[in-house]
Design a protein around this motif. Sequence first.
Motif, PDB file in Angstrom:
ATOM      1  N   TRP A  48     -10.921  16.062   5.190  1.00 25.51           N
ATOM      2  CA  TRP A  48     -10.818  15.170   5.988  1.00 25.51           C
ATOM      3  C   TRP A  48     -10.960  13.721   5.668  1.00 25.51           C
ATOM      4  O   TRP A  48     -10.568  12.601   5.695  1.00 25.51           O
ATOM      5  CB  TRP A  48     -11.420  15.568   7.631  1.00 25.51           C
ATOM      6  CG  TRP A  48     -11.455  14.565   8.393  1.00 25.51           C
ATOM      7  CD1 TRP A  48     -12.298  13.255   8.663  1.00 25.51           C
ATOM      8  CD2 TRP A  48     -10.353  14.397   9.606  1.00 25.51           C
ATOM      9  NE1 TRP A  48     -11.815  12.445   9.759  1.00 25.51           N
ATOM     10  CE2 TRP A  48     -10.696  13.200  10.159  1.00 25.51           C
ATOM     11  CE3 TRP A  48      -9.344  14.976   9.753  1.00 25.51           C
ATOM     12  CZ2 TRP A  48     -10.130  12.725  11.220  1.00 25.51           C
ATOM     13  CZ3 TRP A  48      -8.590  14.566  10.993  1.00 25.51           C
ATOM     14  CH2 TRP A  48      -8.872  13.383  11.701  1.00 25.51           C
ATOM     15  N   ASP A  49     -12.422  13.936   4.827  1.00 25.56           N
ATOM     16  CA  ASP A  49     -12.844  12.612   4.613  1.00 25.56           C
ATOM     17  C   ASP A  49     -12.060  11.982   3.363  1.00 25.56           C
ATOM     18  O   ASP A  49     -11.822  10.762   3.472  1.00 25.56           O
ATOM     19  CB  ASP A  49     -14.320  12.418   3.964  1.00 25.56           C
ATOM     20  CG  ASP A  49     -15.335  12.868   4.991  1.00 25.56           C
ATOM     21  OD1 ASP A  49     -15.050  12.550   6.244  1.00 25.56           O
ATOM     22  OD2 ASP A  49     -16.496  13.239   4.775  1.00 25.56           O
ATOM     23  N   ALA A  50     -11.710  12.734   2.392  1.00 25.93           N
ATOM     24  CA  ALA A  50     -10.817  12.262   1.322  1.00 25.93           C
ATOM     25  C   ALA A  50      -9.590  11.829   2.016  1.00 25.93           C
ATOM     26  O   ALA A  50      -9.059  10.734   1.384  1.00 25.93           O
ATOM     27  CB  ALA A  50     -10.384  13.429   0.397  1.00 25.93           C
ATOM     28  N   MET A  51      -8.850  12.419   2.891  1.00 21.74           N
ATOM     29  CA  MET A  51      -7.587  11.956   3.263  1.00 21.74           C
ATOM     30  C   MET A  51      -7.894  10.499   4.096  1.00 21.74           C
ATOM     31  O   MET A  51      -6.839   9.586   3.881  1.00 21.74           O
ATOM     32  CB  MET A  51      -7.063  12.909   4.343  1.00 21.74           C
ATOM     33  CG  MET A  51      -5.687  12.835   4.640  1.00 21.74           C
ATOM     34  SD  MET A  51      -4.810  13.362   3.168  1.00 21.74           S
ATOM     35  CE  MET A  51      -4.938  15.201   3.430  1.00 21.74           C
ATOM     36  N   ASN A  61       0.893  -1.387   0.192  1.00 24.96           N
ATOM     37  CA  ASN A  61       0.091   0.220  -0.045  1.00 24.96           C
ATOM     38  C   ASN A  61       0.799   1.172   0.122  1.00 24.96           C
ATOM     39  O   ASN A  61       1.316   1.780   0.931  1.00 24.96           O
ATOM     40  CB  ASN A  61      -0.810   0.098   1.254  1.00 24.96           C
ATOM     41  CG  ASN A  61      -2.160  -1.067   1.189  1.00 24.96           C
ATOM     42  OD1 ASN A  61      -2.838  -1.098   0.196  1.00 24.96           O
ATOM     43  ND2 ASN A  61      -2.272  -1.749   1.802  1.00 24.96           N
ATOM     44  N   ALA A  62       1.165   1.732  -1.195  1.00 20.36           N
ATOM     45  CA  ALA A  62       2.092   2.840  -1.309  1.00 20.36           C
ATOM     46  C   ALA A  62       1.446   4.153  -1.843  1.00 20.36           C
ATOM     47  O   ALA A  62       2.041   5.392  -1.604  1.00 20.36           O
ATOM     48  CB  ALA A  62       3.355   2.605  -2.319  1.00 20.36           C
ATOM     49  N   ALA A  63       0.167   4.101  -2.253  1.00 20.49           N
ATOM     50  CA  ALA A  63      -0.523   5.272  -2.616  1.00 20.49           C
ATOM     51  C   ALA A  63      -1.188   5.923  -1.567  1.00 20.49           C
ATOM     52  O   ALA A  63      -1.331   5.489  -0.522  1.00 20.49           O
ATOM     53  CB  ALA A  63      -1.908   4.741  -3.527  1.00 20.49           C
ATOM     54  N   ALA A  64      -0.960   7.228  -1.764  1.00 26.12           N
ATOM     55  CA  ALA A  64      -1.686   8.147  -0.647  1.00 26.12           C
ATOM     56  C   ALA A  64      -1.865   9.777  -1.150  1.00 26.12           C
ATOM     57  O   ALA A  64      -1.462   9.797  -2.312  1.00 26.12           O
ATOM     58  CB  ALA A  64      -0.688   8.202   0.530  1.00 26.12           C
ATOM     59  N   LEU A  65      -2.955  10.198  -0.276  1.00 26.52           N
ATOM     60  CA  LEU A  65      -3.246  11.597  -0.480  1.00 26.52           C
ATOM     61  C   LEU A  65      -2.411  12.294   0.335  1.00 26.52           C
ATOM     62  O   LEU A  65      -2.417  12.214   1.482  1.00 26.52           O
ATOM     63  CB  LEU A  65      -4.640  11.763  -0.652  1.00 26.52           C
ATOM     64  CG  LEU A  65      -5.190  13.350  -0.621  1.00 26.52           C
ATOM     65  CD1 LEU A  65      -4.983  13.788  -2.211  1.00 26.52           C
ATOM     66  CD2 LEU A  65      -6.526  13.398  -0.264  1.00 26.52           C
ATOM     67  N   GLY A  66      -1.735  13.399  -0.183  1.00 25.67           N
ATOM     68  CA  GLY A  66      -0.791  14.429   0.595  1.00 25.67           C
ATOM     69  C   GLY A  66      -1.334  15.721   0.821  1.00 25.67           C
ATOM     70  O   GLY A  66      -0.424  16.707   0.896  1.00 25.67           O
ATOM     71  N   TYR A  79       0.672  22.097   9.133  1.00 23.14           N
ATOM     72  CA  TYR A  79      -0.079  21.976   7.623  1.00 23.14           C
ATOM     73  C   TYR A  79      -0.511  20.598   7.339  1.00 23.14           C
ATOM     74  O   TYR A  79      -1.139  20.413   6.232  1.00 23.14           O
ATOM     75  CB  TYR A  79       0.419  23.093   6.493  1.00 23.14           C
ATOM     76  CG  TYR A  79       1.805  22.551   6.222  1.00 23.14           C
ATOM     77  CD1 TYR A  79       2.265  21.554   5.449  1.00 23.14           C
ATOM     78  CD2 TYR A  79       2.757  23.438   6.748  1.00 23.14           C
ATOM     79  CE1 TYR A  79       3.540  21.057   5.150  1.00 23.14           C
ATOM     80  CE2 TYR A  79       4.206  23.102   6.597  1.00 23.14           C
ATOM     81  CZ  TYR A  79       4.410  21.833   5.640  1.00 23.14           C
ATOM     82  OH  TYR A  79       5.811  21.551   5.451  1.00 23.14           O
ATOM     83  N   LEU A  80      -0.371  19.811   7.952  1.00 26.93           N
ATOM     84  CA  LEU A  80      -0.305  18.407   7.580  1.00 26.93           C
ATOM     85  C   LEU A  80      -1.268  17.503   8.728  1.00 26.93           C
ATOM     86  O   LEU A  80      -0.944  16.320   8.906  1.00 26.93           O
ATOM     87  CB  LEU A  80       0.979  17.590   7.259  1.00 26.93           C
ATOM     88  CG  LEU A  80       1.725  18.118   6.082  1.00 26.93           C
ATOM     89  CD1 LEU A  80       2.998  17.271   5.917  1.00 26.93           C
ATOM     90  CD2 LEU A  80       0.850  17.562   4.716  1.00 26.93           C
ATOM     91  N   THR A  81      -2.236  18.271   9.453  1.00 28.14           N
ATOM     92  CA  THR A  81      -2.807  17.883  10.275  1.00 28.14           C
ATOM     93  C   THR A  81      -3.694  16.389   9.993  1.00 28.14           C
ATOM     94  O   THR A  81      -3.513  15.501  10.610  1.00 28.14           O
ATOM     95  CB  THR A  81      -3.693  18.980  10.960  1.00 28.14           C
ATOM     96  OG1 THR A  81      -3.235  20.011  11.355  1.00 28.14           O
ATOM     97  CG2 THR A  81      -4.650  17.936  12.329  1.00 28.14           C
ATOM     98  N   SER A  82      -4.617  16.729   9.080  1.00 26.28           N
ATOM     99  CA  SER A  82      -5.437  15.322   8.794  1.00 26.28           C
ATOM    100  C   SER A  82      -4.568  14.248   8.141  1.00 26.28           C
ATOM    101  O   SER A  82      -4.877  13.058   8.223  1.00 26.28           O
ATOM    102  CB  SER A  82      -6.480  15.747   7.792  1.00 26.28           C
ATOM    103  OG  SER A  82      -5.922  16.420   6.562  1.00 26.28           O
ATOM    104  N   TYR A  83      -3.385  14.737   7.037  1.00 25.71           N
ATOM    105  CA  TYR A  83      -2.452  13.640   6.798  1.00 25.71           C
ATOM    106  C   TYR A  83      -1.965  12.788   7.700  1.00 25.71           C
ATOM    107  O   TYR A  83      -1.830  11.712   7.750  1.00 25.71           O
ATOM    108  CB  TYR A  83      -1.523  14.214   5.629  1.00 25.71           C
ATOM    109  CG  TYR A  83      -0.457  13.617   5.169  1.00 25.71           C
ATOM    110  CD1 TYR A  83      -0.881  12.492   4.002  1.00 25.71           C
ATOM    111  CD2 TYR A  83       0.798  13.340   5.897  1.00 25.71           C
ATOM    112  CE1 TYR A  83       0.286  11.937   3.535  1.00 25.71           C
ATOM    113  CE2 TYR A  83       1.774  12.624   5.384  1.00 25.71           C
ATOM    114  CZ  TYR A  83       1.585  11.689   4.286  1.00 25.71           C
ATOM    115  OH  TYR A  83       2.574  10.941   3.620  1.00 25.71           O
TER     116      TYR A  83
END
Length: 259
Positions: A107-110, A89-94, A152-156
Amino acid sequence: MNHEHTRAVVTGGAQGVGFAIAEQLIDEGCRHIVLAGRDIAKGARAVEKLSRDDRVVHFEPIDLRNVDACTRLIETAIEKLGYLNGLVNAAALGARGTLLDTSVELWDAMFETNARAPFFLMQRFVQHRKDSGGGGSIVNILSQNVHCGQSYLTSYSASKGALATLTKNVANAHRFDRIRCNAILPGWMDTPGEDATQRMYHGATDGWLERAEQKQPMGQLAKPAQLAGLASYMLNEQSGVMTGAIVDYDQNVPGSYPE
């Protein structure tokens, strides 16, 4: 490593860390692999680069926010490869977002991309391995942001923290099935995605990578091809009983302070 008998799915496999891991597996003898990602053109280029000799490489376009698509990915891979014994699992939203400006939609998308998708991919993979008599290995690519993360990366950071706990939970739940689940926590990396992120969110200009690397302790950002060797080891039977490990992969040490 010898990956002659590895048959794996790698999400985010069209570029960056995912592609580097797939390339490492191919170089080490893997003959059957499925890459998954959003961009069909990038996927086609990745397949072209990795298809050599008797290697069978497929690309499957996927929207990781669609749970049914996650399940179908594993089903499709089993149909095309015959069986699976590896999942990366290497894919991610950043995307960026602080505590104060993160929307419900972000938040939901993350969480749908970075935590829910790996959950359901692992769910179907583990069921397949149990039905096949057990064994197999999962590698989740997390982030140093698991330890805290920038403002600036709280939800991530939260989504990757969730996946860290999930990694340990899956490892514990399925150790008697001989299914191992480990994670790698990269720091700042030199990837196409990072280049786009720096330009989009931080106003970076040409030469930003060289300038950034001059300030790093080891004179570079982490490189996907270097990390790929660790992922290969975790996927391989030579890593033995290693499971539930959350391995930092960075030149800065969490918890350290300037001298």
